[in-house]
Scaffold this active site. Structure first.
Site, PDB file in Angstrom:
ATOM      1  N   ASP A 135       0.873   5.347   0.033  1.00 32.08           N
ATOM      2  CA  ASP A 135       0.050   6.514   0.353  1.00 32.08           C
ATOM      3  C   ASP A 135       0.601   7.757  -0.333  1.00 32.08           C
ATOM      4  OD1 ASP A 135      -1.971   5.533   2.219  1.00 32.08           O
ATOM      5  OD2 ASP A 135      -0.259   5.038   3.501  1.00 32.08           O
ATOM      6  N   HIS A 187       0.852  -1.194   0.000  1.00 33.06           N
ATOM      7  CA  HIS A 187       0.000   0.000   0.000  1.00 33.06           C
ATOM      8  C   HIS A 187       0.890   1.247   0.000  1.00 33.06           C
ATOM      9  CE1 HIS A 187      -3.822   2.078   1.075  1.00 33.06           C
ATOM     10  NE2 HIS A 187      -3.051   2.885   1.802  1.00 33.06           N
ATOM     11  N   ASP A 241      -8.674   1.155   5.890  1.00 32.99           N
ATOM     12  CA  ASP A 241      -7.346   1.769   6.036  1.00 32.99           C
ATOM     13  C   ASP A 241      -7.314   2.668   7.261  1.00 32.99           C
ATOM     14  OD1 ASP A 241      -4.842   2.852   5.650  1.00 32.99           O
ATOM     15  OD2 ASP A 241      -5.376   3.961   3.826  1.00 32.99           O
ATOM     16  N   HIS A 263      -2.872   4.549  -3.086  1.00 35.44           N
ATOM     17  CA  HIS A 263      -3.958   5.299  -2.437  1.00 35.44           C
ATOM     18  C   HIS A 263      -3.705   6.781  -2.680  1.00 35.44           C
ATOM     19  CE1 HIS A 263      -5.838   6.417   1.764  1.00 35.44           C
ATOM     20  NE2 HIS A 263      -6.519   6.931   0.750  1.00 35.44           N
TER      21      HIS A 263
HETATM   22  C1  DX5 Z   1      -3.343   7.258   6.461  1.00 34.35           C
HETATM   23  C2  DX5 Z   1      -2.876   6.284   5.419  1.00 34.35           C
HETATM   24  C3  DX5 Z   1      -2.746   4.909   5.913  1.00 34.35           C
HETATM   25  C4  DX5 Z   1      -1.688   4.707   6.978  1.00 34.35           C
HETATM   26  C5  DX5 Z   1      -2.156   3.573   7.860  1.00 34.35           C
HETATM   27  O1  DX5 Z   1      -3.754   8.430   5.847  1.00 34.35           O
HETATM   28  O2  DX5 Z   1      -3.787   6.272   4.337  1.00 34.35           O
HETATM   29  O3  DX5 Z   1      -2.538   3.990   4.849  1.00 34.35           O
HETATM   30  O4  DX5 Z   1      -0.434   4.398   6.456  1.00 34.35           O
HETATM   31  O5  DX5 Z   1      -1.292   3.480   8.948  1.00 34.35           O
HETATM   32  P1  DX5 Z   1      -1.730   2.688  10.275  1.00 34.35           P
HETATM   33  O6  DX5 Z   1      -2.020   1.289   9.875  1.00 34.35           O
HETATM   34  O7  DX5 Z   1      -0.546   2.851  11.160  1.00 34.35           O
HETATM   35  O8  DX5 Z   1      -2.964   3.382  10.823  1.00 34.35           O
HETATM   36 ZN    ZN Z   2      -3.623   4.612   2.855  1.00 29.79          ZN
END
Ligand code: DX5
Ligand code: ZN
Length: 225
Positions: free
Chosen positions: A35, A33, A175, A66
């Site tokens: 971001d 994934h 997510d 994402h």
């Molecule tokens: C937040 C991101 C997530 C984040 C999740 O805006 O979209 O993908 O990396 O991280 P965790 O699993 O630590 O909440």
């Molecule tokens: Zn994300």
């Protein structure tokens, strides 16, 4: 609705100096994934298409990109050209969501729509038949390590109902704040693709955490419809 439980570790939580090693450490996962944040839609600025290209060269796992960016239609091809296998776009950022989703699919990859925690599931009514993935944010986008928002569970149930009413069967992704403490609740409510950043890369053994999350998810799986 018989999708297996899939785990997508988020590289937002890795030490970028050790990106290759980190990706190797989660080779048993189902997706990586990535971001993408632009500092406008989100209060954080992260990765661009070059990071997608770098990951493509470092792992055989499919890349789940994402997009947390304004005007995604202007730059979406950068990410597809760089090697994305799935691109998710926020409902809140796309004025022409139908066009964006169909464009992504026309490029031969999976397309998904993401909802922020405060955006209701009913906004998907006229796009649900077109998407491969729906992702619900269970934190406000911007950072890893935030607490899971409990209202996501009720939203997942509404999403499952909407899918059933449309005879649609997208992957259902969640997510934010996913860990061994929360995965069972979201899977029981219908999720099957789980993003996990800090839970995986903060673990002593990321690969074992991926397997533990998957096993916990499989054990909590919602009864077949
Ligand atoms: C937040 C991101 C997530 C984040 C999740 O805006 O979209 O993908 O990396 O991280 P965790 O699993 O630590 O909440
Ligand atoms: Zn994300």
């Amino acid at each position: 609705m018989t999708h297996p439980i899939r785990i997508a570790p988020s590289i937002l939580s890795v030490n970028l100096g050790h990106l290759a090693h980190s990706l190797e450490s989660i080779s048993c996962a189902d997706y990586v994934h990535i971001d993408v944040m632009d500092g406008h839609f989100t209060p954080n600025l992260t990765f661009g298409p070059e990071m997608v290209r770098a990951c493509k060269g470092l792992t055989d796992l499919p890349l789940d990109v994402h997009l947390m960016i304004t005007n995604p239609d202007e730059t979406i091809d950068w990410y597809i050209d760089a090697g994305a296998d799935l691109v998710t776009v926020h409902y809140e950022t796309a004025s022409h969501l139908n066009r964006v989703v169909n464009h992504i699919k026309s490029r031969g990859i999976k397309a998904g729509v993401v909802l922020n925690p405060s955006t209701p599931v009913c906004m998907l009514e006229d796009i649900i038949d077109d998407v491969d993935v729906v992702m619900l944010m269970s934190v406000n986008p911007g950072f890893s390590g935030q607490s899971f928002i409990e209202g996501t569970v009720a939203k997942l149930r509404k999403l499952t109902e909407l899918c059933r009413a449309h005879d649609a069967d997208p992957l259902i992704e969640v997510d934010g704040g996913i860990s061994l403490a929360t995965i069972n609740r979201v899977v029981a409510a219908g999720a099957n693709l789980l993003v996990a950043g800090s839970a995986v890369f903060g673990a002593d053994d990321p690969a074992q955490m991926v397997r533990d999350l998957r096993d916990a998810g499989e054990a909590a799986r919602a009864p077949r419809a």
